[in-house]
Scaffold this motif. Sequence first.
Motif, short mmCIF file in Angstrom:
data_model
loop_
_atom_site.label_atom_id
_atom_site.label_comp_id
_atom_site.label_asym_id
_atom_site.label_seq_id
_atom_site.Cartn_x
_atom_site.Cartn_y
_atom_site.Cartn_z
N UNK A 113 6.73 -9.94 -1.96
CA UNK A 113 6.81 -9.56 -0.55
C UNK A 113 5.45 -9.31 0.07
N UNK A 114 4.38 -9.66 -0.61
CA UNK A 114 3.04 -9.39 -0.10
C UNK A 114 2.79 -7.90 -0.03
N UNK A 115 2.01 -7.50 0.94
CA UNK A 115 1.74 -6.09 1.19
C UNK A 115 2.13 -5.80 2.63
N UNK A 116 2.35 -4.54 2.97
CA UNK A 116 2.66 -4.22 4.37
C UNK A 116 1.58 -4.74 5.30
N UNK A 117 1.98 -5.24 6.44
CA UNK A 117 1.07 -5.85 7.41
C UNK A 117 -0.08 -4.91 7.80
N UNK A 118 0.20 -3.60 7.86
CA UNK A 118 -0.84 -2.66 8.29
C UNK A 118 -1.68 -2.10 7.15
#
Length: 186
Positions: A90-95
């Motif tokens: 899921x990647x990392x959180x956008x922020x």
Amino acid sequence: MMRLFLKRSFVVALWLLTPIAVTAEDIMIENFKAQPETRWRFFTDDVMGGVSTGTVAFLTEGDTTYARMTGSVSTENNGGFIQIRMDLPDGAPEDATGVRIVVRGNSQRYFVHLRTSGTVLPWQYYQAGFDAKEGWSELRLPFEAFERSGQLLRAVPRASSLKSIAVVAFGRDHNAKIDVSEVGFY
């Protein structure tokens, strides 16, 4: 009355002129408590003909669970690394603005490697170094501190495009011993 007005004005002015500290919530992605062997892979430079050797063990000491990577890093035969890697579907959180890691080691230099949707070749990655002291310490590595392995990659990795994270003993002949108890983003 005038005194109260001046006092309030002073407080408001201080409030307006004081920089506001923005702290992102830490995002834990690993604490090694629940079957970490299903998420973390250990491998060495033997995948490309190198001769480095090592292993990873998942251990508990009191209330702390952690991964211990040990081995011998050799630059012979175009080698020079051992690593543990975890995929980030899921990647990392956008922020997210960086990697948070809690480590201890043998006072040697280690690295965090990030792979993204743009690192398509096996030798492409982003790398940030750190020294693993003998006691546990929390490290924060901003994405801007990660160096790309080649000019074809973006200058700074994007949080949303992350595909994996790795802890790596890399680049020189040495004996590695590093413990990792937490991995996350901030």
